[in-house]
Design a protein around this motif. Structure first.
Motif, PDB file in Angstrom:
ATOM      1  N   ILE A   1       0.866  -1.178   0.000  1.00 45.38           N
ATOM      2  CA  ILE A   1       0.000   0.000   0.000  1.00 45.38           C
ATOM      3  C   ILE A   1       0.901   1.226   0.000  1.00 45.38           C
ATOM      4  O   ILE A   1       1.637   1.461   0.957  1.00 45.38           O
ATOM      5  CB  ILE A   1      -0.927   0.036   1.225  1.00 45.38           C
ATOM      6  N   GLU A   2       0.880   1.991  -1.103  1.00 42.79           N
ATOM      7  CA  GLU A   2       1.736   3.168  -1.169  1.00 42.79           C
ATOM      8  C   GLU A   2       1.259   4.217  -0.178  1.00 42.79           C
ATOM      9  O   GLU A   2       0.065   4.277   0.134  1.00 42.79           O
ATOM     10  CB  GLU A   2       1.772   3.724  -2.585  1.00 42.79           C
ATOM     11  N   PRO A   3       2.096   5.061   0.392  1.00 46.50           N
ATOM     12  CA  PRO A   3       3.533   5.155   0.102  1.00 46.50           C
ATOM     13  C   PRO A   3       4.379   4.386   1.115  1.00 46.50           C
ATOM     14  O   PRO A   3       5.383   4.886   1.593  1.00 46.50           O
ATOM     15  CB  PRO A   3       3.777   6.655   0.210  1.00 46.50           C
ATOM     16  N   LYS A   4       3.969   3.174   1.484  1.00 40.87           N
ATOM     17  CA  LYS A   4       4.656   2.411   2.513  1.00 40.87           C
ATOM     18  C   LYS A   4       5.881   1.696   1.954  1.00 40.87           C
ATOM     19  O   LYS A   4       5.924   1.317   0.786  1.00 40.87           O
ATOM     20  CB  LYS A   4       3.711   1.390   3.146  1.00 40.87           C
ATOM     21  N   LEU A   5       6.875   1.506   2.833  1.00 39.69           N
ATOM     22  CA  LEU A   5       8.062   0.742   2.501  1.00 39.69           C
ATOM     23  C   LEU A   5       8.135  -0.484   3.392  1.00 39.69           C
ATOM     24  O   LEU A   5       7.749  -0.443   4.565  1.00 39.69           O
ATOM     25  CB  LEU A   5       9.338   1.571   2.701  1.00 39.69           C
TER      26      LEU A   5
ATOM     27  N   TRP B   1      -7.178  -1.531   6.578  1.00 40.42           N
ATOM     28  CA  TRP B   1      -6.066  -1.972   5.729  1.00 40.42           C
ATOM     29  C   TRP B   1      -6.570  -2.905   4.633  1.00 40.42           C
ATOM     30  O   TRP B   1      -6.188  -2.787   3.464  1.00 40.42           O
ATOM     31  CB  TRP B   1      -5.018  -2.674   6.581  1.00 40.42           C
ATOM     32  N   GLN B   2      -7.470  -3.831   4.989  1.00 44.62           N
ATOM     33  CA  GLN B   2      -8.011  -4.766   4.002  1.00 44.62           C
ATOM     34  C   GLN B   2      -8.830  -4.041   2.947  1.00 44.62           C
ATOM     35  O   GLN B   2      -8.762  -4.378   1.754  1.00 44.62           O
ATOM     36  CB  GLN B   2      -8.867  -5.827   4.711  1.00 44.62           C
ATOM     37  N   LEU B   3      -9.581  -3.030   3.360  1.00 46.63           N
ATOM     38  CA  LEU B   3     -10.366  -2.259   2.404  1.00 46.63           C
ATOM     39  C   LEU B   3      -9.462  -1.501   1.438  1.00 46.63           C
ATOM     40  O   LEU B   3      -9.725  -1.453   0.231  1.00 46.63           O
ATOM     41  CB  LEU B   3     -11.293  -1.288   3.153  1.00 46.63           C
ATOM     42  N   GLN B   4      -8.391  -0.906   1.962  1.00 43.58           N
ATOM     43  CA  GLN B   4      -7.454  -0.192   1.097  1.00 43.58           C
ATOM     44  C   GLN B   4      -6.799  -1.129   0.097  1.00 43.58           C
ATOM     45  O   GLN B   4      -6.656  -0.807  -1.091  1.00 43.58           O
ATOM     46  CB  GLN B   4      -6.378   0.490   1.951  1.00 43.58           C
TER      47      GLN B   4
END
Length: 219
Positions: free
Chosen positions: A121-125, A158-161
């Motif tokens: 999921i952006e902008p995650k690293l 989080w699941q929805l995203q």
């Protein structure tokens, strides 16, 4: 952003690159950057097998080309280590030839490793001290997730995203500028054609540019 965050904690960062575009961008940002050079035939060789690296397995590089890249990265990192007191080596992905060489050097010199990869999921690293995907510490010990305090509501969000992102089929960040003039890509290809900078992936376009220019000058 990484440089400023490290600086606040008393750390500094040096970038090692095999692309002129990265070298130039780092220099413009005031970050020390070393460009990988063609390996010295009589210099130290990377003591690692290259036959089973991803680029060789899928036929993108020959064993000779892979050895060329491995020795270049090996000699470049040794040269930097002799000039700077390193504490850790950070790698993007780390599964390719340059990553394998850097990992071997880190382990032989007692340095810590940090691996980076795009999050889902952006902008995650995704950051892990052992590797990415199946090579990560998370894959080896999923139980470490229990130390995180996450509510059911946060998991549902989080699941929805993630579901919405999959349905949109949004492109990866690297491809967002695919329709624009690839200035940096052209710069890398031209530099590779003339400077013979070792590339972990083959640059057929760069070789074609070099042959075309040479034919214009010499025919």
């Amino acid at each position: 952003r990484m440089k400023s965050g490290l600086y606040e904690r008393g750390w500094d960062m040096i970038v090692v690159a095999h692309r002129v575009s990265v070298w130039l961008a780092a220099r413009m940002a005031g970050t020390p950057c070393y460009l990988a050079r063609p390996p010295d035939p009589i210099g130290p060789s990377a003591e690692m097998p290259v036959d089973d690296t991803p680029a060789v397995r899928v036929g993108r590089l020959s064993v000779t080309q892979a050895r060329y890249v491995a020795d270049s990265v090996h000699q470049t990192l040794l040269r930097i280590l002799s000039a700077h007191p390193f504490h850790a080596i950070g790698l993007w992905n780390g599964l390719h030839i340059e990553g394998s060489v850097a990992t071997a050097i880190a382990r032989s010199n007692g340095l810590k490793t940090i691996y980076f990869e795009l999050g889902n999921i952006e902008p995650k690293l995704f950051i892990d001290p052992e590797g990415v995907n199946a090579a990560s510490r998370l894959a080896r010990d999923p139980g470490i997730l229990r130390s995180f305090s996450v509510t059911e509501s946060e998991v549902s969000d989080w699941q929805l995203q993630l579901r919405a992102r999959c349905e949109e089929r949004r492109p990866l960040p690297q491809s967002l500028s695919a329709g624009a003039l690839p200035f940096w890509s052209l710069l890398d290809r031209a530099a590779n054609a003339f400077l013979r900078i070792p590339q972990p992936m083959p640059n057929r376009t760069g070789e074609a540019i070099r042959r075309k220019l040479f034919s214009c000058f010499w025919n």
